[in-house]
Write a protein that holds these residues in place. Sequence first.
Motif, PDB file in Angstrom:
ATOM      1  N   GLN A 102       8.438   7.832   6.200  1.00 16.25           N
ATOM      2  CA  GLN A 102       7.497   6.835   6.702  1.00 16.25           C
ATOM      3  C   GLN A 102       7.719   5.498   6.011  1.00 16.25           C
ATOM      4  N   GLY A 103       7.974   5.528   4.725  1.00 17.04           N
ATOM      5  CA  GLY A 103       8.232   4.295   3.992  1.00 17.04           C
ATOM      6  C   GLY A 103       9.467   3.570   4.478  1.00 17.04           C
ATOM      7  N   ARG A 104      10.504   4.325   4.777  1.00 19.59           N
ATOM      8  CA  ARG A 104      11.728   3.700   5.300  1.00 19.59           C
ATOM      9  C   ARG A 104      11.443   3.021   6.631  1.00 19.59           C
ATOM     10  N   PHE A 159       0.831  -1.197   0.000  1.00 19.65           N
ATOM     11  CA  PHE A 159       0.000   0.000   0.000  1.00 19.65           C
ATOM     12  C   PHE A 159       0.866   1.247   0.000  1.00 19.65           C
ATOM     13  N   TRP A 160       1.892   1.254   0.853  1.00 20.12           N
ATOM     14  CA  TRP A 160       2.682   2.478   1.002  1.00 20.12           C
ATOM     15  C   TRP A 160       3.463   2.816  -0.266  1.00 20.12           C
ATOM     16  N   LYS A 161       3.946   1.812  -0.975  1.00 19.75           N
ATOM     17  CA  LYS A 161       4.643   2.093  -2.243  1.00 19.75           C
ATOM     18  C   LYS A 161       3.711   2.830  -3.204  1.00 19.75           C
ATOM     19  N   ASN A 162       2.501   2.359  -3.309  1.00 16.87           N
ATOM     20  CA  ASN A 162       1.536   2.981  -4.213  1.00 16.87           C
ATOM     21  C   ASN A 162       1.084   4.347  -3.696  1.00 16.87           C
ATOM     22  N   PHE A 178       3.807   7.029  -4.351  1.00 16.85           N
ATOM     23  CA  PHE A 178       3.806   7.462  -5.744  1.00 16.85           C
ATOM     24  C   PHE A 178       2.625   8.395  -6.005  1.00 16.85           C
ATOM     25  N   PHE A 179       1.483   8.066  -5.429  1.00 15.58           N
ATOM     26  CA  PHE A 179       0.297   8.910  -5.561  1.00 15.58           C
ATOM     27  C   PHE A 179       0.558  10.301  -5.003  1.00 15.58           C
ATOM     28  N   VAL A 180       1.175  10.387  -3.831  1.00 17.87           N
ATOM     29  CA  VAL A 180       1.418  11.684  -3.199  1.00 17.87           C
ATOM     30  C   VAL A 180       2.318  12.554  -4.066  1.00 17.87           C
ATOM     31  N   PHE A 181       3.390  11.972  -4.614  1.00 16.97           N
ATOM     32  CA  PHE A 181       4.270  12.737  -5.495  1.00 16.97           C
ATOM     33  C   PHE A 181       3.474  13.368  -6.640  1.00 16.97           C
ATOM     34  N   MET A 207       9.598   3.294  -3.598  1.00 12.78           N
ATOM     35  CA  MET A 207       8.494   4.252  -3.644  1.00 12.78           C
ATOM     36  C   MET A 207       8.546   5.141  -4.884  1.00 12.78           C
ATOM     37  N   ILE A 208       9.725   5.628  -5.232  1.00 10.28           N
ATOM     38  CA  ILE A 208       9.856   6.569  -6.349  1.00 10.28           C
ATOM     39  C   ILE A 208       9.547   5.906  -7.685  1.00 10.28           C
ATOM     40  N   ALA A 209       9.948   4.649  -7.822  1.00 10.52           N
ATOM     41  CA  ALA A 209       9.791   3.964  -9.107  1.00 10.52           C
ATOM     42  C   ALA A 209       8.699   2.904  -9.075  1.00 10.52           C
ATOM     43  N   CYS A 210       7.742   3.057  -8.178  1.00  9.04           N
ATOM     44  CA  CYS A 210       6.680   2.062  -8.054  1.00  9.04           C
ATOM     45  C   CYS A 210       5.790   2.033  -9.290  1.00  9.04           C
ATOM     46  N   PRO A 211       5.638   0.863  -9.942  1.00 10.35           N
ATOM     47  CA  PRO A 211       4.642   0.757 -11.015  1.00 10.35           C
ATOM     48  C   PRO A 211       3.264   0.619 -10.376  1.00 10.35           C
ATOM     49  N   MET A 212       2.487   1.687 -10.368  1.00  5.74           N
ATOM     50  CA  MET A 212       1.235   1.693  -9.615  1.00  5.74           C
ATOM     51  C   MET A 212       0.279   0.601 -10.064  1.00  5.74           C
ATOM     52  N   ILE A 213      -0.338  -0.035  -9.100  1.00  8.49           N
ATOM     53  CA  ILE A 213      -1.425  -0.965  -9.393  1.00  8.49           C
ATOM     54  C   ILE A 213      -2.521  -0.175 -10.117  1.00  8.49           C
ATOM     55  N   PRO A 214      -3.094  -0.693 -11.205  1.00 13.02           N
ATOM     56  CA  PRO A 214      -4.089   0.073 -11.964  1.00 13.02           C
ATOM     57  C   PRO A 214      -5.230   0.626 -11.111  1.00 13.02           C
TER      58      PRO A 214
END
Length: 264
Positions: A120-122, A61-64, A67-70, A131-138
Amino acid sequence: MAESPVLTLELGKKCRADEAKRYVDRLYRICHERFAEQVLRGQLMRELAAGTLPMETIRLFWKNWAFFVFEVNNIVAMAYQRHIGFLKRHPDLLASFSAKVADEYIHPKPPGHVRIVLEQGRILGLTDEDMIACPMIPECRALLEWRRGLLYEGTMLEYWTSLLNEENVGHWAREFGRALTEKYGLSWEKIRYFKTHEEADLETHEDGILGHGEFNRTVVQRLVEGGLVEMRPGYSPEYCVETSAAYFGLFMDGVYLYARKEQG
């Protein structure tokens, strides 16, 4: 006591402040109901609250989410540029929105909230690259593209009513953070993102600047008061708030189902 009839919106037709407030209050009731149903009572949040959600699912969840927040912070900044004409005629809103945009990028220090997201992710066991390069779940990307589409293709009222759920996100952050402390052993110092988000969305700042949730409410009320209520066919304020809650729920459900599939 009978409930007041629902205000009928007409482009260019102004209304009294109390009429606009009642209209927006009604939208907020819809917001709270839908968000509670589709997000807070969703499977991911229920298992998180019970302490049975695997940490690997929380990391997914946090990876996605990171990426959303960025990406969504860029959309907020673009809203300032696209809606500056309206904001200039409402100096109090211009001040609050300027502070909101600045807050996203400089608090607690540059690059702003994304810094807290990465921290937080760390803490949760992720690397910055995760987190930066996460391929977001559709299903997660859908919420992002809904926001982006309303800003670039929709009307002001469509965009700002879609943000009325931001107040609910503050409550969601509170519940998520509480579960991490009570069920997963994290100290309050290690859930800084959730506390920051809760305060930003729900609380008026010390300098009198509106919290994000109250700011969005005020913008929509001013639009309704001023008759700036253009909507495309097939869209309505109710549709925008309900769809926003549905996409947030889809984000959570998408993570949950993807994790279940990966875990076999």
